[in-house]
Design a protein around this motif. Structure first.
Motif, PDB file in Angstrom:
ATOM      1  N   ILE A 298     -16.777  10.612  -1.856  1.00 44.15           N
ATOM      2  CA  ILE A 298     -16.687  12.038  -2.189  1.00 44.15           C
ATOM      3  C   ILE A 298     -15.419  12.269  -2.995  1.00 44.15           C
ATOM      4  CG2 ILE A 298     -16.569  14.369  -1.263  1.00 44.15           C
ATOM      5  CD1 ILE A 298     -18.032  13.375   1.194  1.00 44.15           C
ATOM      6  N   ARG A 299     -15.608  12.594  -4.246  1.00 42.35           N
ATOM      7  CA  ARG A 299     -14.486  12.667  -5.175  1.00 42.35           C
ATOM      8  C   ARG A 299     -13.450  13.699  -4.738  1.00 42.35           C
ATOM      9  NH1 ARG A 299     -14.949  13.712 -11.738  1.00 42.35           N
ATOM     10  NH2 ARG A 299     -12.738  13.340 -12.198  1.00 42.35           N
ATOM     11  N   GLY A 300     -13.937  14.833  -4.220  1.00 38.34           N
ATOM     12  CA  GLY A 300     -13.007  15.877  -3.809  1.00 38.34           C
ATOM     13  C   GLY A 300     -12.089  15.416  -2.678  1.00 38.34           C
ATOM     14  N   LEU A 301     -12.602  14.608  -1.748  1.00 42.47           N
ATOM     15  CA  LEU A 301     -11.784  14.124  -0.648  1.00 42.47           C
ATOM     16  C   LEU A 301     -10.785  13.073  -1.110  1.00 42.47           C
ATOM     17  CD1 LEU A 301     -14.359  13.770   2.289  1.00 42.47           C
ATOM     18  CD2 LEU A 301     -12.658  15.577   1.930  1.00 42.47           C
ATOM     19  N   ARG A 302     -11.247  12.171  -1.938  1.00 44.01           N
ATOM     20  CA  ARG A 302     -10.355  11.095  -2.345  1.00 44.01           C
ATOM     21  C   ARG A 302      -9.244  11.560  -3.281  1.00 44.01           C
ATOM     22  NH1 ARG A 302     -15.113   9.274  -5.291  1.00 44.01           N
ATOM     23  NH2 ARG A 302     -14.791   9.458  -7.558  1.00 44.01           N
ATOM     24  N   LYS A 303      -9.360  12.816  -3.805  1.00 42.20           N
ATOM     25  CA  LYS A 303      -8.275  13.352  -4.621  1.00 42.20           C
ATOM     26  C   LYS A 303      -7.206  14.046  -3.782  1.00 42.20           C
ATOM     27  CE  LYS A 303     -10.302  13.987  -9.185  1.00 42.20           C
ATOM     28  NZ  LYS A 303      -9.156  13.351  -9.853  1.00 42.20           N
ATOM     29  N   LEU A 304      -7.511  14.341  -2.520  1.00 41.38           N
ATOM     30  CA  LEU A 304      -6.538  14.994  -1.644  1.00 41.38           C
ATOM     31  C   LEU A 304      -5.533  13.972  -1.114  1.00 41.38           C
ATOM     32  CD1 LEU A 304      -8.879  17.342   0.398  1.00 41.38           C
ATOM     33  CD2 LEU A 304      -7.344  17.986  -1.453  1.00 41.38           C
ATOM     34  N   GLN A 305      -4.250  14.320  -1.188  1.00 39.97           N
ATOM     35  CA  GLN A 305      -3.208  13.374  -0.795  1.00 39.97           C
ATOM     36  C   GLN A 305      -3.304  13.019   0.682  1.00 39.97           C
ATOM     37  OE1 GLN A 305       0.800  13.489  -2.547  1.00 39.97           O
ATOM     38  NE2 GLN A 305       1.558  13.861  -0.463  1.00 39.97           N
TER      39      GLN A 305
ATOM     40  N   PHE B 163      -5.920  12.759   2.568  1.00 40.09           N
ATOM     41  CA  PHE B 163      -6.988  11.797   2.802  1.00 40.09           C
ATOM     42  C   PHE B 163      -6.662  10.435   2.195  1.00 40.09           C
ATOM     43  CE2 PHE B 163      -9.293  15.470   4.146  1.00 40.09           C
ATOM     44  CZ  PHE B 163     -10.245  14.992   5.030  1.00 40.09           C
ATOM     45  N   LYS B 164      -5.864  10.417   1.170  1.00 39.64           N
ATOM     46  CA  LYS B 164      -5.387   9.132   0.656  1.00 39.64           C
ATOM     47  C   LYS B 164      -4.532   8.428   1.710  1.00 39.64           C
ATOM     48  CE  LYS B 164      -5.266  10.500  -4.237  1.00 39.64           C
ATOM     49  NZ  LYS B 164      -4.401  10.734  -5.415  1.00 39.64           N
ATOM     50  N   MET B 165      -3.695   9.206   2.410  1.00 43.20           N
ATOM     51  CA  MET B 165      -2.861   8.635   3.462  1.00 43.20           C
ATOM     52  C   MET B 165      -3.736   8.122   4.612  1.00 43.20           C
ATOM     53  SD  MET B 165       0.261   8.991   2.357  1.00 43.20           S
ATOM     54  CE  MET B 165       1.296   8.831   3.778  1.00 43.20           C
ATOM     55  N   HIS B 166      -4.768   8.920   4.972  1.00 37.59           N
ATOM     56  CA  HIS B 166      -5.688   8.479   6.020  1.00 37.59           C
ATOM     57  C   HIS B 166      -6.379   7.182   5.624  1.00 37.59           C
ATOM     58  CE1 HIS B 166      -4.757  12.278   7.622  1.00 37.59           C
ATOM     59  NE2 HIS B 166      -5.780  12.986   7.169  1.00 37.59           N
ATOM     60  N   CYS B 167      -6.756   7.086   4.369  1.00 38.67           N
ATOM     61  CA  CYS B 167      -7.471   5.904   3.885  1.00 38.67           C
ATOM     62  C   CYS B 167      -6.586   4.656   3.952  1.00 38.67           C
ATOM     63  CB  CYS B 167      -7.957   6.135   2.450  1.00 38.67           C
ATOM     64  SG  CYS B 167      -9.161   4.922   1.889  1.00 38.67           S
TER      65      CYS B 167
ATOM     66  N   MET C  61       1.507   4.415   9.646  1.00 33.63           N
ATOM     67  CA  MET C  61       1.600   5.535  10.571  1.00 33.63           C
ATOM     68  C   MET C  61       2.889   6.325  10.346  1.00 33.63           C
ATOM     69  SD  MET C  61       1.701   5.537  14.743  1.00 33.63           S
ATOM     70  CE  MET C  61       3.444   5.174  14.795  1.00 33.63           C
ATOM     71  N   PHE C  62       3.983   5.579  10.108  1.00 25.14           N
ATOM     72  CA  PHE C  62       5.258   6.240   9.833  1.00 25.14           C
ATOM     73  C   PHE C  62       5.181   7.064   8.548  1.00 25.14           C
ATOM     74  CE2 PHE C  62       9.139   5.920   7.243  1.00 25.14           C
ATOM     75  CZ  PHE C  62       9.990   6.722   7.991  1.00 25.14           C
ATOM     76  N   ALA C  63       4.548   6.512   7.490  1.00 29.91           N
ATOM     77  CA  ALA C  63       4.424   7.230   6.216  1.00 29.91           C
ATOM     78  C   ALA C  63       3.616   8.508   6.386  1.00 29.91           C
ATOM     79  CB  ALA C  63       3.772   6.315   5.172  1.00 29.91           C
ATOM     80  N   GLU C  64       2.535   8.438   7.182  1.00 33.68           N
ATOM     81  CA  GLU C  64       1.720   9.630   7.401  1.00 33.68           C
ATOM     82  C   GLU C  64       2.474  10.664   8.230  1.00 33.68           C
ATOM     83  OE1 GLU C  64      -2.812  10.897   8.479  1.00 33.68           O
ATOM     84  OE2 GLU C  64      -2.250   8.782   8.408  1.00 33.68           O
ATOM     85  N   ALA C  65       3.186  10.212   9.262  1.00 30.93           N
ATOM     86  CA  ALA C  65       3.965  11.135  10.086  1.00 30.93           C
ATOM     87  C   ALA C  65       5.059  11.811   9.260  1.00 30.93           C
ATOM     88  CB  ALA C  65       4.581  10.380  11.260  1.00 30.93           C
ATOM     89  N   LEU C  66       5.686  11.043   8.358  1.00 32.68           N
ATOM     90  CA  LEU C  66       6.720  11.617   7.507  1.00 32.68           C
ATOM     91  C   LEU C  66       6.146  12.668   6.570  1.00 32.68           C
ATOM     92  CD1 LEU C  66       9.647  11.568   6.517  1.00 32.68           C
ATOM     93  CD2 LEU C  66       9.004   9.738   4.927  1.00 32.68           C
TER      94      LEU C  66
ATOM     95  N   ILE D 194      -0.317   3.678  -4.475  1.00 30.34           N
ATOM     96  CA  ILE D 194       0.425   2.483  -4.895  1.00 30.34           C
ATOM     97  C   ILE D 194       1.784   2.434  -4.222  1.00 30.34           C
ATOM     98  CG2 ILE D 194       1.462   1.297  -6.862  1.00 30.34           C
ATOM     99  CD1 ILE D 194      -0.749   2.426  -8.602  1.00 30.34           C
ATOM    100  N   LYS D 195       2.475   3.568  -4.186  1.00 28.15           N
ATOM    101  CA  LYS D 195       3.822   3.601  -3.628  1.00 28.15           C
ATOM    102  C   LYS D 195       3.827   3.355  -2.119  1.00 28.15           C
ATOM    103  CE  LYS D 195       5.582   6.649  -7.250  1.00 28.15           C
ATOM    104  NZ  LYS D 195       6.119   7.984  -7.601  1.00 28.15           N
ATOM    105  N   VAL D 196       2.911   4.006  -1.397  1.00 31.55           N
ATOM    106  CA  VAL D 196       2.856   3.807   0.052  1.00 31.55           C
ATOM    107  C   VAL D 196       2.396   2.388   0.381  1.00 31.55           C
ATOM    108  CG1 VAL D 196       1.729   4.532   2.195  1.00 31.55           C
ATOM    109  CG2 VAL D 196       2.498   6.239   0.548  1.00 31.55           C
ATOM    110  N   ALA D 197       1.438   1.871  -0.401  1.00 35.12           N
ATOM    111  CA  ALA D 197       0.966   0.502  -0.162  1.00 35.12           C
ATOM    112  C   ALA D 197       2.090  -0.507  -0.368  1.00 35.12           C
ATOM    113  CB  ALA D 197      -0.207   0.189  -1.088  1.00 35.12           C
ATOM    114  N   LEU D 198       2.886  -0.305  -1.415  1.00 39.38           N
ATOM    115  CA  LEU D 198       4.016  -1.198  -1.649  1.00 39.38           C
ATOM    116  C   LEU D 198       5.040  -1.098  -0.518  1.00 39.38           C
ATOM    117  CD1 LEU D 198       4.640  -0.783  -5.492  1.00 39.38           C
ATOM    118  CD2 LEU D 198       3.788  -2.810  -4.307  1.00 39.38           C
ATOM    119  N   PHE D 199       5.243   0.129  -0.029  1.00 40.53           N
ATOM    120  CA  PHE D 199       6.186   0.331   1.074  1.00 40.53           C
ATOM    121  C   PHE D 199       5.693  -0.366   2.342  1.00 40.53           C
ATOM    122  CE2 PHE D 199       7.085   3.033   4.856  1.00 40.53           C
ATOM    123  CZ  PHE D 199       8.429   2.722   4.993  1.00 40.53           C
ATOM    124  N   CYS D 200       4.422  -0.141   2.692  1.00 43.71           N
ATOM    125  CA  CYS D 200       3.885  -0.691   3.941  1.00 43.71           C
ATOM    126  C   CYS D 200       3.706  -2.199   3.869  1.00 43.71           C
ATOM    127  CB  CYS D 200       2.541  -0.029   4.264  1.00 43.71           C
ATOM    128  SG  CYS D 200       2.651   1.733   4.605  1.00 43.71           S
TER     129      CYS D 200
END
Length: 522
Positions: A270-277, A279-283, A327-332, A351-357
């Motif tokens: 669902i394009r609308g969901l995957r554009k929301l930040q 839901f990107k964090m949830h993914c 989990m820390f990135a999402e909580a922050l 990309i940034k969160v993936a590199l961090f985690c």
């Protein structure tokens, strides 16, 4: 005892004097043992192989002391025994030193023949593939388990044989055969089994070792010039309750794997969901959980050996730490949006969160694995990183993340409760705030408090099962909270089916027009 400086000239006399002083160690204090060990350290560098009998006699005398008295000096005494055995092995002749508590034997190899190392209690057969790689080996036989971990009262243990090869590290080799005189006397009933194990610095481990009842012998595919202790014990068979826990783990991990896959498919379709930040964090978290439980399930149900076991243990270690950073990135992100009221939109956040985690944890785990040569990974989902190393490289980082998340969560709760109780807020807004609070609380309970149960899981089977269920179903909780029961997700899915024509519905069942999605989600 250590006031006299040990030299080449007085080493023999010093050793004789020290031996006389340690002939009766039953009443000695821990400080006295420690002083004796320090004296042995001085003596070791001046003791010639031909004069090593006194050194071994002194060490044997120390083992007459109680476990409590020896406690502080166990590691030092073991290291001294290994160094002395190595020194003896470097001499030109083979030697056999026998005492009441410990024996030392050395052997020279003929590169074209297999070899045998035998003591009163032990017989070890070394294959030709190993004798061709080095010129000899040395064996330290401990007739007491005081320097290690004793077995339970209803268990039996043979002598402990510490086998070392000169100049090489033996790992995943052709099997070494070990026969113990004590083991030959054991009778095994239906409720017991004989297990061949080795000492891995903290507990008895059976990795790479097996027992052959046909010949009543142990076969191990590894030894090490450091602290590889080969032993075996007679233990009870696995209790049925442990099988129950195992099945609960498998069911929960499988449910979470399926749930994470469904959740990821929903977001990406669902394009609308995957554009929301959000839901990107949830993914990102869902992907980490999917990989984590796949690794746990692999360790639980797949028989792994050697390099496979270490590789999966390494990956599970990496993925587990990455999960907690996700989990820390999402909580922050939630903390900044609700408490600081900060614009949390970040370009290229995936990309940034993936590199961090994954980058941060990958570097940490990679450095650890490189330094230790991956020697401390095991083939069990609840012990893939062997203690005490899991304290420094798993438990402590996880507890730090949970502590920070708990503080941020407390601030979020306080902020949202205050906001929901203001008179200016309408009923629908208050309901929305409470709904968000419920979701955040459940998510933090699932990933935070659930793991804290592990601190008391060993005290009760009920706590252990609770720990497995709560943490094993994290993927299912994620799907329910942000997928099946999430109003935003349900609205987007309904809109996608309503707006797509019948002729294209079967082909584009999960496609949603961007403009319609934005209207719905806004």
């Amino acid at each position: 005892m250590t006031s006299t400086k040990v030299t080449e000239e007085n080493a023999v006399a010093f050793a004789d004097n020290l031996k006389e002083m340690t002939n009766s160690m039953e009443e000695v204090s821990s400080s006295g043992v420690e002083a004796t060990v320090n004296a042995l350290k001085e003596l070791e560098s001046h003791t010639k192989p031909e004069n090593s009998q006194s050194f071994v006699d002194i060490s044997s005398n120390l083992l007459d002391a109680s476990d409590e008295t020896l406690n502080k000096s166990k590691s030092s005494l073991k290291n001294l025994m290994t160094k002395m055995a190595k020194s003896i092995a470097e001499s030109d002749t083979e030697q056999k030193i026998f005492t009441k508590n410990v024996d030392i034997l050395t052997i020279k190899f003929d590169a074209n023949k297999p070899a045998t190392v035998s003591s009163i209690d032990t017989n070890i057969e070394i294959p030709k593939s190993l004798t061709s790689q080095t010129n000899g080996a040395y064996l330290v036989v401990y007739k007491t388990a005081k320097l290690f971990k004793a077995v339970e009262k209803d268990e039996k243990m043979a002598v402990i044989s510490d086998l070392h090869f000169s100049g090489i590290k033996v790992e995943n080799s052709e099997e070494i055969k070990l026969e113990f005189e004590e083991m030959q006397k054991w009778t095994v009933n239906d409720s017991q089994t004989i297990q061949c194990v080795f000492w891995n610095d903290t507990f008895w481990d059976d990795y790479g070792c097996r027992y052959d009842p046909a010949v009543k012998a142990c076969f191990c595919n590894h030894a090490t010039p450091f602290t590889s202790i080969l032993s075996f014990k007679q233990t009870d068979v696995v209790e049925p309750v442990n099988q129950v826990v195992w099945w609960i783990e498998v069911i929960c991990f499988s449910a979470s794997i399926i749930s994470c896959i469904i959740f990821i498919v929903i977001i990406l379709s669902i394009r609308g969901l995957r554009k929301l930040q959000s839901f990107k964090m949830h993914c990102i978290l869902a992907v980490a959980l999917l990989l984590q439980y796949t690794g746990y399930l692999t360790l639980d149900v797949v028989e792994l050996e050697g390099a496979q076991c270490k590789a999966i243990g390494f990956l599970v270690h990496w993925i587990t730490l990455a999960c907690f950073l996700a989990m820390f990135a999402e909580a922050l992100s939630v903390y900044l949006a609700i408490v600081i009221v900060f614009d949390t939109h970040v370009s290229h956040i995936v990309i940034k969160v993936a590199l961090f985690c994954w980058g941060t944890t990958g570097t940490l785990v990679g450095l650890y694995a490189g330094i230790t040569e991956m020697d401390h990974y095991s083939c069990t989902s609840n012990g893939f990183l062997i203690a005490p190393y899991n304290s420094y490289f798993l438990t402590i980082p996880v507890l730090c993340v949970l502590l920070i998340n708990t503080v941020m969560f407390g601030r979020v709760v306080w902020k949202m409760v205050r906001k929901s109780m203001t008179k200016s807020e309408g009923g629908s807004k208050r309901a929305q705030v409470l709904s968000q609070l419920k979701m955040i609380f459940t998510l933090n309970t699932m990933l935070g408090a659930g793991y804290l149960i592990g601190l008391v899981a060993s005290f009760s089977m009920a706590f252990e099962i609770m720990f497995v269920v709560i943490n094993g179903l994290s993927g299912l909780f994620l799907l329910c909270l942000f997928g099946i029961f999430n109003p935003m997700t349900k609205a987007a899915i309904r809109k996608s089916f309503r707006e797509i024509g019948p002729s294209t519905r079967s082909t584009y069942a999960y496609t949603l027009k961007t403009s319609d999605t934005r209207e719905t989600l806004e």
